[in-house]
Design a protein around this motif. Structure first.
Motif, PDB file in Angstrom:
ATOM      1  N   SER A  13       0.818  -1.202   0.000  1.00 37.01           N
ATOM      2  CA  SER A  13       0.000   0.000   0.000  1.00 37.01           C
ATOM      3  C   SER A  13       0.857   1.261   0.000  1.00 37.01           C
ATOM      4  CB  SER A  13      -0.981   0.030   1.158  1.00 37.01           C
ATOM      5  OG  SER A  13      -0.586  -0.728   2.239  1.00 37.01           O
ATOM      6  N   VAL A  14       2.014   1.200   0.612  1.00 36.48           N
ATOM      7  CA  VAL A  14       2.919   2.343   0.570  1.00 36.48           C
ATOM      8  C   VAL A  14       3.407   2.564  -0.853  1.00 36.48           C
ATOM      9  CG1 VAL A  14       5.140   3.230   1.369  1.00 36.48           C
ATOM     10  CG2 VAL A  14       3.632   2.080   2.966  1.00 36.48           C
ATOM     11  N   ASP A  15       3.734   1.460  -1.553  1.00 40.37           N
ATOM     12  CA  ASP A  15       4.162   1.566  -2.937  1.00 40.37           C
ATOM     13  C   ASP A  15       3.048   2.139  -3.811  1.00 40.37           C
ATOM     14  OD1 ASP A  15       6.596   0.543  -2.272  1.00 40.37           O
ATOM     15  OD2 ASP A  15       6.148  -1.506  -2.905  1.00 40.37           O
ATOM     16  N   SER A  16       1.813   1.759  -3.558  1.00 38.56           N
ATOM     17  CA  SER A  16       0.676   2.258  -4.328  1.00 38.56           C
ATOM     18  C   SER A  16       0.566   3.769  -4.203  1.00 38.56           C
ATOM     19  CB  SER A  16      -0.627   1.613  -3.853  1.00 38.56           C
ATOM     20  OG  SER A  16      -0.586   0.233  -4.069  1.00 38.56           O
ATOM     21  N   ARG A  17       0.817   4.278  -3.033  1.00 41.06           N
ATOM     22  CA  ARG A  17       0.766   5.727  -2.852  1.00 41.06           C
ATOM     23  C   ARG A  17       1.813   6.427  -3.705  1.00 41.06           C
ATOM     24  NH1 ARG A  17      -0.092   6.952   3.577  1.00 41.06           N
ATOM     25  NH2 ARG A  17      -2.353   6.750   3.532  1.00 41.06           N
ATOM     26  N   ASP A  18       3.002   5.864  -3.752  1.00 39.92           N
ATOM     27  CA  ASP A  18       4.077   6.463  -4.534  1.00 39.92           C
ATOM     28  C   ASP A  18       3.726   6.490  -6.019  1.00 39.92           C
ATOM     29  OD1 ASP A  18       5.537   6.872  -2.256  1.00 39.92           O
ATOM     30  OD2 ASP A  18       6.781   5.081  -2.504  1.00 39.92           O
ATOM     31  N   THR A  19       3.194   5.407  -6.549  1.00 40.66           N
ATOM     32  CA  THR A  19       2.865   5.346  -7.969  1.00 40.66           C
ATOM     33  C   THR A  19       1.650   6.204  -8.294  1.00 40.66           C
ATOM     34  OG1 THR A  19       1.590   3.324  -7.631  1.00 40.66           O
ATOM     35  CG2 THR A  19       3.879   3.072  -8.348  1.00 40.66           C
ATOM     36  N   SER A  20       0.701   6.325  -7.383  1.00 34.49           N
ATOM     37  CA  SER A  20      -0.480   7.139  -7.662  1.00 34.49           C
ATOM     38  C   SER A  20      -0.094   8.609  -7.763  1.00 34.49           C
ATOM     39  CB  SER A  20      -1.554   6.935  -6.592  1.00 34.49           C
ATOM     40  OG  SER A  20      -1.146   7.471  -5.365  1.00 34.49           O
ATOM     41  N   GLN A  21       0.920   9.025  -7.043  1.00 36.07           N
ATOM     42  CA  GLN A  21       1.371  10.408  -7.125  1.00 36.07           C
ATOM     43  C   GLN A  21       1.941  10.702  -8.512  1.00 36.07           C
ATOM     44  OE1 GLN A  21       4.596  11.534  -4.483  1.00 36.07           O
ATOM     45  NE2 GLN A  21       3.537  13.432  -3.996  1.00 36.07           N
ATOM     46  N   ASP A  22       2.689   9.755  -9.077  1.00 36.97           N
ATOM     47  CA  ASP A  22       3.240   9.928 -10.408  1.00 36.97           C
ATOM     48  C   ASP A  22       2.152   9.890 -11.471  1.00 36.97           C
ATOM     49  OD1 ASP A  22       5.774  10.118  -9.363  1.00 36.97           O
ATOM     50  OD2 ASP A  22       6.274   8.009  -9.712  1.00 36.97           O
ATOM     51  N   SER A  23       1.155   9.019 -11.296  1.00 35.77           N
ATOM     52  CA  SER A  23       0.108   8.877 -12.308  1.00 35.77           C
ATOM     53  C   SER A  23      -0.758  10.123 -12.402  1.00 35.77           C
ATOM     54  CB  SER A  23      -0.752   7.642 -12.021  1.00 35.77           C
ATOM     55  OG  SER A  23      -1.527   7.840 -10.866  1.00 35.77           O
ATOM     56  N   LYS A  24      -0.756  10.947 -11.382  1.00 32.28           N
ATOM     57  CA  LYS A  24      -1.523  12.184 -11.437  1.00 32.28           C
ATOM     58  C   LYS A  24      -1.014  13.084 -12.549  1.00 32.28           C
ATOM     59  CE  LYS A  24      -2.937  12.414  -6.622  1.00 32.28           C
ATOM     60  NZ  LYS A  24      -2.866  13.162  -5.387  1.00 32.28           N
ATOM     61  N   LEU A  25       0.261  13.056 -12.796  1.00 31.06           N
ATOM     62  CA  LEU A  25       0.840  13.913 -13.816  1.00 31.06           C
ATOM     63  C   LEU A  25       0.915  13.224 -15.171  1.00 31.06           C
ATOM     64  CD1 LEU A  25       3.726  15.480 -11.704  1.00 31.06           C
ATOM     65  CD2 LEU A  25       1.484  16.439 -12.193  1.00 31.06           C
ATOM     66  N   GLU A  26       0.756  11.918 -15.187  1.00 24.79           N
ATOM     67  CA  GLU A  26       0.798  11.178 -16.442  1.00 24.79           C
ATOM     68  C   GLU A  26      -0.610  11.006 -16.995  1.00 24.79           C
ATOM     69  OE1 GLU A  26       2.859   7.479 -16.467  1.00 24.79           O
ATOM     70  OE2 GLU A  26       4.496   8.268 -15.247  1.00 24.79           O
ATOM     71  N   PHE A  27      -0.833  11.521 -18.185  1.00 25.07           N
ATOM     72  CA  PHE A  27      -2.117  11.394 -18.844  1.00 25.07           C
ATOM     73  C   PHE A  27      -1.912  10.686 -20.172  1.00 25.07           C
ATOM     74  CE2 PHE A  27      -3.079  14.535 -15.744  1.00 25.07           C
ATOM     75  CZ  PHE A  27      -4.453  14.547 -15.580  1.00 25.07           C
ATOM     76  N   SER A  28      -2.826   9.807 -20.525  1.00 28.52           N
ATOM     77  CA  SER A  28      -2.728   9.115 -21.804  1.00 28.52           C
ATOM     78  C   SER A  28      -3.068  10.085 -22.930  1.00 28.52           C
ATOM     79  CB  SER A  28      -3.697   7.930 -21.829  1.00 28.52           C
ATOM     80  OG  SER A  28      -5.033   8.392 -21.882  1.00 28.52           O
ATOM     81  N   GLU A  29      -2.758   9.691 -24.148  1.00 26.45           N
ATOM     82  CA  GLU A  29      -3.083  10.541 -25.301  1.00 26.45           C
ATOM     83  C   GLU A  29      -4.583  10.759 -25.412  1.00 26.45           C
ATOM     84  OE1 GLU A  29      -1.240   9.799 -29.101  1.00 26.45           O
ATOM     85  OE2 GLU A  29       0.456   8.826 -28.101  1.00 26.45           O
ATOM     86  N   ASP A  30      -5.357   9.722 -25.134  1.00 28.44           N
ATOM     87  CA  ASP A  30      -6.815   9.837 -25.176  1.00 28.44           C
ATOM     88  C   ASP A  30      -7.323  10.848 -24.145  1.00 28.44           C
ATOM     89  OD1 ASP A  30      -6.995   7.989 -27.220  1.00 28.44           O
ATOM     90  OD2 ASP A  30      -7.412   6.307 -25.874  1.00 28.44           O
ATOM     91  N   GLU A  31      -6.756  10.787 -22.936  1.00 30.78           N
ATOM     92  CA  GLU A  31      -7.147  11.736 -21.893  1.00 30.78           C
ATOM     93  C   GLU A  31      -6.777  13.153 -22.303  1.00 30.78           C
ATOM     94  OE1 GLU A  31      -6.929   9.331 -17.694  1.00 30.78           O
ATOM     95  OE2 GLU A  31      -5.030   9.841 -18.653  1.00 30.78           O
TER      96      GLU A  31
END
Length: 73
Positions: A13-31
């Motif tokens: 769960s700690v790792d999930s928090r770290d990756t979710s922070q990065d995914s906030k700035l990563e958007f797919s081309e469709d998004e």
């Protein structure tokens, strides 16, 4: 004792928090495309735009937009 190794799922769960922070700035081309289209239609209605993109909040959309397409000129 092998069970105690498996019970350390708390580390995941700690790792999930770290990756979710990065995914906030990563958007797919469709998004990205959808954000641009929606922005052209409705302007800075971040909540409305976020409602069209599952898993994204209005704050994430606005942060992404301002970091990519700064409108302050």
């Amino acid at each position: 004792m092998a069970d105690s190794d498996h019970s350390s799922s708390d580390g995941l769960s700690v790792d999930s928090r770290d990756t979710s922070q990065d995914s906030k700035l990563e958007f797919s081309e469709d998004e990205e495309t959808l954000i641009i289209r929606m922005y052209n239609l409705v302007g800075e209605r971040w909540t409305l735009i976020a409602g069209r993109i599952p898993g994204r909040t209005a704050e994430e959309i606005e942060k992404y937009w301002t970091s990519r397409y700064s409108t302050s000129q």
